[in-house]
Design an enzyme around this catalytic site. Structure first.
Site, short mmCIF file in Angstrom:
data_model
loop_
_atom_site.label_atom_id
_atom_site.label_comp_id
_atom_site.label_asym_id
_atom_site.label_seq_id
_atom_site.Cartn_x
_atom_site.Cartn_y
_atom_site.Cartn_z
CG HIS A 167 5.25 3.56 -5.11
ND1 HIS A 167 4.19 2.94 -5.74
CD2 HIS A 167 6.02 2.55 -4.60
CE1 HIS A 167 4.32 1.63 -5.63
NE2 HIS A 167 5.41 1.36 -4.95
CG ASP A 244 2.68 7.15 -0.82
OD1 ASP A 244 2.55 6.50 0.23
OD2 ASP A 244 3.20 6.66 -1.85
CD GLN A 247 8.62 3.13 2.11
OE1 GLN A 247 9.30 2.81 3.09
NE2 GLN A 247 8.19 2.22 1.25
CE LYS A 270 5.16 -0.04 1.35
NZ LYS A 270 6.08 -1.02 0.76
CB CYS A 408 7.01 0.83 -7.71
SG CYS A 408 6.60 -0.91 -7.71
#
Length: 450
Positions: A167, A244, A247, A270, A408
């Site tokens: 991202h 990261d 997700q 999220k 993104c």
């Protein structure tokens, strides 16, 4: 919200106080132990009533353009259960005050509720609470690492290694650091099916690489990267790792201690929590060595015109008034997710993903991007002869919400040679019937665009 069994993930209004949003006990889980333990123990047993789970999400009952909403954009932001909405509302109605700035009752309640959410997150991710910096989300968290860890340390000749599937939030901060330090960016490439080329990644871990940034789960391809193996290889070479987890945390059990990274960033909105929330986990030695990113109130111990003594981590990185109500809501979201069970959520979403993938493959002219063997419930696709934005607009008219654009992730779409895709992303509150509605809407849109 009080933790419940996987067969009944609903708050019990007749039971004890559940979380900081409850007006009768703002402290919620503040009394829980500070020390982490293996998360999600015992999950996966029994069956969840997913129809009842769906009823916990008020927004999913609405209509769009006169059609029942089919929300397939959870990779962008997750919907919120009533328990989270009520926690935020309850804080403002009964406990609103600033944290760490008053000895009166409301100030104490607000501080205890805020810190209870930090402890809940630490328990959820199997880390220490004093290693979690609460912030606005992954973008802020990665920028914190970039400016407080990387910028003071990197120099000309050093390399930052990032994967092709990142991202922008895990690319742009490193570019800014490289511009200011003279360091260079190296790209770890992927295979056409959307997996990291692990052999090439290992070869790329050369002595000049000082930092490796990688997504736990791709927001476009759904690829689940073997971050534990990657971080182990990096650690052997003295490379600092930034993962990261935006997700990953909402959709699968995550044990940061087992991953073995140096930094792990994630976003609250999220994972059924409010917007403007998230956290950075960092090894204690990094937090102690890093200078503050922002200066201001409550990140200090003493201030004079001769100098400032900073607070201990993580508080020295939390300048200003935080999103207190948001973090109270995030704590309630953690309780809710634990109540459903992360292993059960992962299994449910895998089942939905298999259904959607099979159904899309049966529709002619559909190209799916990302066929990794281990994949989260994210499907990016294009329909032959249709622009992604046109397709998403026609799906919206049928009540189906999907994302269209570059997500993104411009370098990733450049790899596939496309300007944009549609992305349908599932969550545990979706249903098999919604997938069938989506497929019917897609076929209708395809006919209109033919």
């Amino acid at each position: 919200m009080q933790m419940t069994s996987v067969t009944a993930p609903h708050p019990d209004p007749s039971g004890p106080a559940q979380h900081a949003g409850r007006s009768d006990d703002p402290r919620g889980s503040a009394a829980q132990a500070d020390h982490p333990h293996p998360p999600h123990a015992g999950e996966g047993a029994g069956r969840v009533d997913w129809t009842r789970v769906r009823e916990d999400f008020p927004l999913l009952r609405r209509e769009v353009h006169g059609k029942p909403l089919v929300y397939l954009d959870s990779a962008n932001t997750g919907q919120k259960p009533a328990a989270v909405i009520e926690a935020v509302d309850g804080f403002y109605r009964s406990h609103n005050a600033n944290v760490s700035r008053a000895v009166h009752a409301l100030g104490t309640e607000a501080t205890e509720a805020y810190e209870a959410s930090r402890k809940a997150l630490a328990r959820f991710l199997n880390v220490r609470a004093d290693e979690l910096v609460l912030c606005s989300g992954t973008t802020f968290a990665i920028n914190l690492v970039a400016y407080s860890w990387a910028l003071p340390r990197l120099k000309a000749g050093d390399t930052i290694l990032v994967s092709r599937m990142e991202h922008h939030a895990n690319i742009v901060p490193w570019q800014l650091v490289a511009q200011r330090t003279g360091a260079t960016i190296k790209v770890a490439e992927i295979t056409p099916e959307g997996t990291l080329d692990l052999d090439a990644l290992r070869r790329a871990m050369t002595p000049e690489v000082k930092l490796l940034a990688v997504a736990h789960v791709s927001n476009v391809l759904g690829t689940v990267n073997p971050v534990r193996e990657i971080c182990r290889e990096a650690r052997r070479r003295g490379i600092v790792t930034v993962v990261d987890g935006s997700q990953a945390v909402p959709h699968r059990p995550v044990d940061i201690a087992a991953i073995g990274c140096d930094f792990y960033a994630f976003t609250g909105h999220k994972m059924c929590g409010p917007t403007g929330t998230g956290a950075l986990w960092a090894r204690r030695e990094h937090l102690q060595a890093m200078p503050p990113f922002l200066g201001g109130g409550e990140m200090i111990t003493e201030v004079s015109f001769d100098g400032t003594v900073f607070n201990d981590p993580p508080h020295k990185f939390e300048a200003g008034t935080p999103n207190i109500a948001g973090f109270v809501g995030l704590g309630a979201a953690v309780d809710y997710l634990e109540g459903v069970g992360m292993a059960a959520i992962e299994a449910r979403e895998a089942e939905l993903l298999a259904h959607m993938t099979q159904a899309l493959d049966a529709v002619g002219g559909v190209r799916i991007f990302g066929r990794a063997p281990e994949k989260a419930a994210v499907v990016s696709f294009l329909v032959e002869g249709a622009h992604a934005h046109d397709l998403a607009t026609l799906l919206d008219l049928e009540g189906v919400a999907v994302r269209s654009g570059q997500h993104c992730a411009h370098p990733l779409l450049q790899f596939y040679g496309v300007a944009a895709t549609c992305r349908a992303s599932l969550a545990f509150y979706n249903t098999h019937e919604e997938i069938e509605t989506f497929i019917a809407a897609l076929q209708k849109a395809r006919r209109l665009l033919a």
